[in-house]
Write a protein that holds these residues in place. Structure first.
Motif, mmCIF file in Angstrom:
data_model
loop_
_atom_site.group_PDB
_atom_site.id
_atom_site.type_symbol
_atom_site.label_atom_id
_atom_site.label_comp_id
_atom_site.label_asym_id
_atom_site.label_seq_id
_atom_site.Cartn_x
_atom_site.Cartn_y
_atom_site.Cartn_z
ATOM 1 N N PRO A 45 0.928 -1.356 0.193
ATOM 2 C CA PRO A 45 -0.230 -0.147 -0.079
ATOM 3 C C PRO A 45 0.960 1.190 -0.023
ATOM 4 N N TRP A 46 1.424 1.423 -1.219
ATOM 5 C CA TRP A 46 2.505 2.587 -1.225
ATOM 6 C C TRP A 46 1.665 3.975 -1.012
ATOM 7 N N SER A 47 2.330 4.983 -0.293
ATOM 8 C CA SER A 47 1.818 6.268 -0.428
ATOM 9 C C SER A 47 2.562 7.082 -1.336
ATOM 10 N N CYS A 48 1.761 7.562 -2.259
ATOM 11 C CA CYS A 48 2.364 8.437 -3.414
ATOM 12 C C CYS A 48 2.438 9.965 -2.979
ATOM 13 N N ASP A 49 3.463 10.282 -2.208
ATOM 14 C CA ASP A 49 3.691 11.557 -1.634
ATOM 15 C C ASP A 49 5.263 11.856 -1.990
ATOM 16 N N CYS A 50 5.840 13.089 -1.274
ATOM 17 C CA CYS A 50 7.162 13.443 -1.752
ATOM 18 C C CYS A 50 8.238 12.392 -1.045
ATOM 19 N N THR A 51 7.711 11.465 -0.038
ATOM 20 C CA THR A 51 8.541 10.582 0.638
ATOM 21 C C THR A 51 8.871 9.517 -0.052
ATOM 22 N N ASN A 52 8.075 9.212 -1.125
ATOM 23 C CA ASN A 52 8.408 8.023 -1.989
ATOM 24 C C ASN A 52 8.661 8.806 -3.403
ATOM 25 N N VAL A 83 9.594 6.694 -7.524
ATOM 26 C CA VAL A 83 9.003 7.099 -8.651
ATOM 27 C C VAL A 83 9.999 7.416 -9.960
ATOM 28 N N SER A 84 10.937 8.234 -9.433
ATOM 29 C CA SER A 84 12.070 9.049 -10.366
ATOM 30 C C SER A 84 13.106 7.995 -10.358
ATOM 31 N N THR A 85 13.607 7.150 -9.448
ATOM 32 C CA THR A 85 14.938 6.610 -9.242
ATOM 33 C C THR A 85 14.426 4.920 -9.479
ATOM 34 N N LEU A 86 14.044 4.382 -8.334
ATOM 35 C CA LEU A 86 13.855 3.128 -8.257
ATOM 36 C C LEU A 86 13.090 2.358 -9.427
ATOM 37 N N LEU A 87 11.974 2.898 -9.847
ATOM 38 C CA LEU A 87 11.175 2.364 -10.784
ATOM 39 C C LEU A 87 11.931 2.016 -12.219
ATOM 40 N N PRO A 88 12.578 3.119 -12.567
ATOM 41 C CA PRO A 88 13.388 2.813 -13.772
ATOM 42 C C PRO A 88 14.465 1.894 -13.670
ATOM 43 N N ILE A 89 15.147 1.454 -12.577
ATOM 44 C CA ILE A 89 15.894 0.382 -12.498
ATOM 45 C C ILE A 89 15.344 -0.880 -12.417
ATOM 46 N N GLY A 95 -5.328 3.674 -6.631
ATOM 47 C CA GLY A 95 -5.219 2.830 -7.762
ATOM 48 C C GLY A 95 -4.385 3.370 -8.959
ATOM 49 N N ILE A 96 -4.003 4.270 -8.798
ATOM 50 C CA ILE A 96 -2.773 4.874 -9.965
ATOM 51 C C ILE A 96 -1.555 4.251 -9.930
ATOM 52 N N SER A 97 -1.284 3.633 -11.189
ATOM 53 C CA SER A 97 0.008 3.061 -11.203
ATOM 54 C C SER A 97 1.214 3.797 -10.989
ATOM 55 N N MET A 98 2.129 3.352 -10.431
ATOM 56 C CA MET A 98 3.160 4.188 -9.918
ATOM 57 C C MET A 98 4.230 4.610 -11.368
ATOM 58 N N ILE A 99 4.233 3.310 -11.917
ATOM 59 C CA ILE A 99 4.996 3.335 -13.372
ATOM 60 C C ILE A 99 4.443 4.207 -14.277
ATOM 61 N N ASP A 100 3.038 4.513 -14.229
ATOM 62 C CA ASP A 100 2.450 5.759 -15.032
ATOM 63 C C ASP A 100 2.892 7.155 -14.611
ATOM 64 N N LEU A 101 2.858 7.260 -13.285
ATOM 65 C CA LEU A 101 3.577 8.476 -12.635
ATOM 66 C C LEU A 101 4.981 8.966 -13.134
ATOM 67 N N GLU A 102 5.671 7.669 -13.207
ATOM 68 C CA GLU A 102 6.960 7.937 -13.677
ATOM 69 C C GLU A 102 7.069 8.115 -15.207
ATOM 70 N N HIS A 103 6.350 7.598 -15.881
ATOM 71 C CA HIS A 103 6.403 7.723 -17.469
ATOM 72 C C HIS A 103 5.793 9.356 -17.632
ATOM 73 N N GLN A 104 5.068 9.708 -16.956
ATOM 74 C CA GLN A 104 4.469 11.028 -16.828
ATOM 75 C C GLN A 104 5.078 12.075 -16.308
ATOM 76 N N HIS A 105 6.246 11.795 -15.710
ATOM 77 C CA HIS A 105 7.254 12.456 -14.838
ATOM 78 C C HIS A 105 6.468 13.463 -13.909
ATOM 79 N N THR A 106 5.586 12.811 -13.330
ATOM 80 C CA THR A 106 4.896 13.396 -12.242
ATOM 81 C C THR A 106 5.549 13.821 -11.042
ATOM 82 N N LYS A 107 5.635 14.923 -10.449
ATOM 83 C CA LYS A 107 6.456 15.119 -9.193
ATOM 84 C C LYS A 107 5.284 14.909 -8.043
ATOM 85 N N LEU A 108 5.578 14.082 -7.305
ATOM 86 C CA LEU A 108 4.514 13.794 -5.839
ATOM 87 C C LEU A 108 4.954 14.969 -4.916
#
Length: 588
Positions: free
Chosen positions: A468-475, A479-485, A507-520
């Motif tokens: 149950p990941w929290s999509c805020d600035c702590t993580n 999105v920006s570093t770990l998911l690309p690895i 319910g939002i995919s974190m890999i989609d946030l990475e592709h969209q360069h979303t800043k949490l």
């Protein structure tokens, strides 16, 4: 000393001179007679014995003595010849007896004891053995397989039956008697078997010295039977022994005793197995490793792998691993351990450890793992109550390369300093284990700190699914570093990495946030996401802009009394309000 007169000596000397010519004449005559006799012998061809001279008479007198000497020599020669003949005769008799023995064995053949176990007519094919008619015999792999074949007897085959396999050319190295309904195992004959599988039967008793002739045996599987502590005795594994010579089962290196009816072990059970490296005792409800079982296990000096899973153990004896310093693999899965066993402090050579399915609630300072410099693999999965892995919990695992923390439904805290330790050379400097494979799926983790480990980009596998990941600035670094690895190394495990909070991102995919360069963005003190503040302010502004003219219009209408809807009542309105018609009863 007496002296003779000189006159007598002179007379004797004159007599000697007078006799000298006479003796010379005699010798001359003897020689003449000898020459004359030789001439006669040559003319007549016969031998003439002449004794007319003193010379001939001397030879005649010496003849009996010479004959006696020759007779004595002849007697000795005869005795020697007789002894030689006797010895020669004995040797000839021995040679004749040894030469005739093969002839006697061939002429009077004996029937081997295994002959009744061969099918008459063809003894050259391995399939002619009665055993091969019931089970599968494979010469190419040297395997005798009787898996799930219900035998007519609950006792294993007799020695003669096994010998029939050798007689037909099948030198079995692997014998499988799995799920055959055996209840009793009797002694095996001499065979070249290296693997013997007797698992999944109903074996209760095993004959003493049952495996004494299997000198090449390396793996013995007795799991899933009905063996008890009192029936599994040391004499079962005895080898050849004499006061001057002892030869145990020196090649047996793996023994599987799992899923039987044992609650302890004979303290001398493994004394005849000096090369034992792998021991499996899983699914035996020991509950407690008593002193007898501790003596038996700790006495295995060559032990490398030990399986104690699903034995309902609540604790591990402190000195259980003190003697087997070569222990490398330890399985403690499915027990009732509530904390990390203190006995691990003496298993310094351990490289593989499993603590799955144990009711450990937390691993924090004071209950952390001891220093285990060689441990490279650790699994703590399916732990029903594990919730916290705190600071310094795994700092002693300096060589850890693969970590499994999966399917722990209450594990929500994985401290950022769980692995960090002070460097031995420079205490002010922190160091981390060289983890290369990290499995964290199916837990209750909300956050993963970037400083928990180092060299994330050098890892081979990182699995963070179903948390149950929290999509805020702590993580944000996830999105920006770990998911690309993860996408570069193992793209197949990118699914099911989704946001669970805040609610507007659930319910939002974190890999989609990475592709969209979303800043949490970070949550506020109330736990709300400031990303929604703009929409709220815009709505308030629009509401104000709409409310001002609407309020002014209503005020104007009210003042002007538009269409008399809002006109003030006159005095007549008020005077009439005080009068009302009386009823008929009130007039009276």
């Amino acid at each position: 000393m007496s002296t003779r007169p000189a006159s007598s000596l002179q007379q004797r000397g004159s007599v000697g001179r007078a006799r000298a010519p006479t003796e010379a004449t005699k010798v001359k005559k003897i020689l003449e007679h000898r020459d004359r006799d030789r001439e006669r012998e040559s003319e007549s061809g016969t031998s003439v014995l002449s004794i007319r001279t003193p010379f001939d008479l001397f030879h005649l007198k010496m003849l009996p003595a010479r004959m006696k000497q020759c007779g004595f020599l002849a007697l000795l020669l005869a005795v020697a010849l007789c002894c030689g003949n006797v010895r020669a005769g004995d040797e000839n008799d021995n040679k004749q007896s040894t030469a005739t023995e093969p002839t006697e064995t061939t002429t009077v053949p004996t029937t081997p004891a295994w002959m009744p176990y061969l099918v008459a007519g063809d003894t050259a094919n391995a399939n002619t053995s009665v055993l091969c008619k019931t089970c599968n015999c494979n010469k190419d792999t040297a395997t005798f397989d009787c898996t799930e074949v219900k035998l007519n007897s609950t006792t294993s085959f007799p020695a003669e039956a096994w010998q029939s396999l050798n007689a037909t050319g099948l030198m079995a190295k692997k014998i499988i008697l799995k799920s055959t309904g055996l209840q009793r195992v009797i002694r095996f004959p001499a065979m070249n078997v290296t693997v013997l599988d007797l698992s999944f039967n109903d074996i209760e008793t095993i004959e003493s010295q049952c495996f004494i002739e299997l000198a090449q045996l390396e793996v013995l599987d007795l799991s899933h039977n009905r063996l008890r502590t009192d029936t599994l005795t040391p004499d079962i594994f005895e080898g050849h022994y004499s006061p001057e010579f002892f030869e145990p089962l020196i090649k047996l290196r793996e023994l599987r005793l799992g899923s039987n009816q044992m609650h302890s072990l004979n303290p001398d059970l493994f004394e005849n197995l000096p090369a034992l490296e792998v021991l499996s005792l899983e699914l035996n409800t020991f509950k407690v490793i008593d002193s007898q079982a501790e003596t038996a296990i700790s006495g295995i000096a060559a032990l490398v792998s030990l399986d104690l899973s699903y034995m309902e153990l609540e604790d591990i004896p402190t000195y259980l691993f003190h003697t087997p310093r070569g222990l490398r693999y330890l399985n403690l899965t499915g027990n009732l351990l509530k904390e990390v066993p203190a006995a691990l402090r003496r298993s310094e050579g351990l490289t593989w450890l499993s603590l799955d399915e144990n009711p450990i609630t937390s691993i924090v300072m004071g209950n952390e793992f001891p220093v285990m410099k060689n441990l490279t693999y650790l699994s703590m999965s399916y732990m029903p109550v594990l919730s916290v892995i705190g600071r310094g919990a795994m700092r002693g695992l300096v060589s850890l390369q693969e970590l499994h923390l999966t399917n722990n439904p209450h594990l929500g805290i994985l401290h950022q300093d769980a692995f960090a330790r002070n460097d031995t050379d420079n205490p002010e400097r922190l160091d981390w284990p060289p983890v290369r494979r990290l499995f964290l799926h199916n837990n209750a983790l909300k956050y993963l700190d970037a400083q928990m480990l180092v060299q994330w980009d050098a890892m081979e596998v990182i699995d963070i699914r179903v948390n149950p990941w929290s999509c805020d600035c702590t993580n944000r670094w996830v999105v920006s570093t770990l998911l690309p690895i993860i996408e570069r190394t193992t793209p197949a495990i990118l699914n099911n990495i989704v946001c669970d909070s805040p609610p507007q991102m659930q319910g939002i995919s974190m890999i989609d946030l990475e592709h969209q360069h979303t800043k949490l963005r970070c949550l506020d003190k109330a736990g709300n996401n400031p990303s929604n503040d703009g929409a709220l302010l815009m709505g308030l502004l629009i509401g104000v802009l709409v409310a001002i003219p609407l309020t002014a219009a209503i005020w104007c209408i009210y003042k002007r009394g538009c269409f008399g809807l809002f006109a003030r009542p006159g005095p007549a309105s008020y005077s009439r309000a005080f009068y009302s018609r009386t009823t008929l009863n009130e007039e009276f």
